[in-house]
Enzyme design. Structure first.
Site, short mmCIF file in Angstrom:
data_model
loop_
_atom_site.label_atom_id
_atom_site.label_comp_id
_atom_site.label_asym_id
_atom_site.label_seq_id
_atom_site.Cartn_x
_atom_site.Cartn_y
_atom_site.Cartn_z
N ARG A 292 -10.85 -13.78 1.65
CA ARG A 292 -10.96 -13.72 0.20
C ARG A 292 -9.75 -14.43 -0.41
O ARG A 292 -8.67 -13.86 -0.51
CB ARG A 292 -11.02 -12.27 -0.25
N HIS A 296 -9.10 -9.51 -5.75
CA HIS A 296 -10.33 -8.72 -5.66
C HIS A 296 -11.15 -8.88 -6.93
O HIS A 296 -12.36 -9.07 -6.89
CB HIS A 296 -10.01 -7.25 -5.43
N TYR A 305 0.16 -6.93 -2.16
CA TYR A 305 -0.20 -6.48 -0.82
C TYR A 305 -0.38 -7.60 0.21
O TYR A 305 -0.69 -7.34 1.37
CB TYR A 305 -1.48 -5.62 -0.86
#
Length: 405
Positions: A292, A296, A305
């Site tokens: 990805r 998100h 993160y």
């Protein structure tokens, strides 16, 4: 001797653990990261028109994602989710289906809808929740749905579509079952594909849905997009087993793991899975491995993160560029023409955005107009209360207050 336990009775006189990674699951790949055919790989049968349509869809979605991400940052839409890095996985899998197969998506599969023919205007109308939106403004942005294109409306809760897909697929199979023998008397004409992320595979609905499909032999393709992160939770903190594919084997489901950045591999894998489902009526699990590249959603900041270096290393393996390289080598795509089309697509998207944001919002009565054939008393009462509230405080609802009938 009967086998009431339904297990393979392989008697052993030595006590030993079976390691969680005892099954070595291969990852199917055709194109390497440079966009050339890997040594020993066989290119699947794919015609020029299909290949170019896949690329055109990926190119469009990449441009749409970039524009709408910016639009959200400008405050023009409230929310957006990109398909960035997974364009090949979604588009090529959709290309391997029949148009009458049902698609049950999670929320990052806009490319599948575009491949089916969803127009730029329809995308924009949904994201702006205007009166031309097929969902009548009832959903948040990117929660698409199209009855005409056999694309079930997306719902926000994770994993709910998985058991629904098993049930829907079993319904597709029933008409082909011989009532006397209980066996298939003809090949199944249409199946269901169900998309979800590896994070959704941690939901209870995943296990219920897969077990149901395995036991009742429902012709559904479970397409797990393992993109490395469930929002901010890395895969290593989500599960200890060998990805999602190992779970398919555990449930007795035919399983494929595929390089999700390789459009040709995804196309071949999904084509094979569909053929198995239509001929046997059984489910298939496909685990797509892709990264990805974006956040998100527009509500997420991935810098909290994961590192920029990690993102950069995967950005070099762009699925769109990878497939483009192969198309150019085939002589099916002209690079200069492609650059012109890219710019035209960007302009079209911006023009459509400007139009859609000016279209009026749906009338208030659309909230309940077709939830039931005739609004039930309790729903009608709630609606009247809402109208009274808005009339009492019109300044708080400037868009809606002037349109109440």
């Amino acid at each position: 001797m009967t086998n009431p336990n339904n297990v393979s009775l392989n008697i052993s006189h030595e006590l030993a653990f079976i390691d969680s990674h005892a099954l070595n699951i291969p990852t199917y790949r055709v194109l390497n990261e440079q966009g050339t055919v890997s040594e020993g790989a066989t290119v699947p049968e794919i015609d020029q028109d299909t290949a170019l349509k896949i690329y055109d869809t990926m190119r469009f979605i990449r441009a749409l994602d970039e524009r709408m991400q910016a639009a959200q940052r400008q405050g023009r839409v409230s929310f957006y989710m990109q398909c960035l890095g997974e364009e090949a996985a979604v588009t090529a899998s959709a290309a391997a289906l029949d148009d009458n197969d049902m698609i049950m998506a999670q929320y990052r599969e806009q490319a599948a809808l575009r491949y089916r023919g969803f127009t730029l205007e329809q995308f924009m109308n949904q994201m702006f929740s205007n009166e031309k939106d097929l969902g009548k403004g009832r959903q948040m942005p990117i929660h698409y749905g199209s009855n005409e294109l056999n694309y079930m409306t997306i719902s926000s809760p994770l994993g709910t579509q998985i058991p629904q897909a098993s049930g829907y697929a079993y319904g597709q199979k029933i008409k082909h079952i011989n009532k006397q023998s209980g066996e298939l008397d003809s090949e199944i004409d249409n199946i269901t594909i169900c998309y979800f992320g590896e994070g959704a595979a941690s939901e209870g609905d995943f296990h219920a849905g897969l077990n149901m499909a395995a036991v009742h032999k429902a012709p559904v393709i479970f397409f797990a997009r393992n993109n490395g992160y469930a929002i901010s939770t890395p895969a290593e903190e989500q599960f200890a087993g060998d990805g999602i594919a190992s779970r398919g084997v555990g449930y007795g489901i035919k399983t494929i793991r595929v390089d999700g950045g390789d459009a040709l591999a995804v196309y071949a894998a999904t084509k094979t899975a569909r053929e198995h489902a239509t001929k046997t009526g059984e489910p298939v699990l496909i685990e797509s491995l892709a990264y990805r590249l974006g956040a998100h959603s527009t509500s997420d900041d991935p810098s909290g993160y994961r590192s920029k270096d990690e993102e950069a290393s995967y950005r070099e393996n762009c699925p769109v560029a990878r497939f483009r390289t192969w198309l150019v080598a085939q002589g099916w795509l002209d690079e200069q023409e492609d650059e012109k089309v890219k710019e035209q697509v960007r302009e079209q998207i911006l023009d459509a955005l400007k139009v859609a944001e000016k279209v009026a919002k749906p009338p208030l009565e659309d909230l309940i107009s077709d939830v039931y054939d005739t609004p039930i008393p309790s729903l009608q009462a709630q609606y009247e209360q809402l109208k009274s509230h808005i009339k009492k405080y019109p300044d708080a609802y400037p868009i809606t207050a002037g349109r109440i009938k």
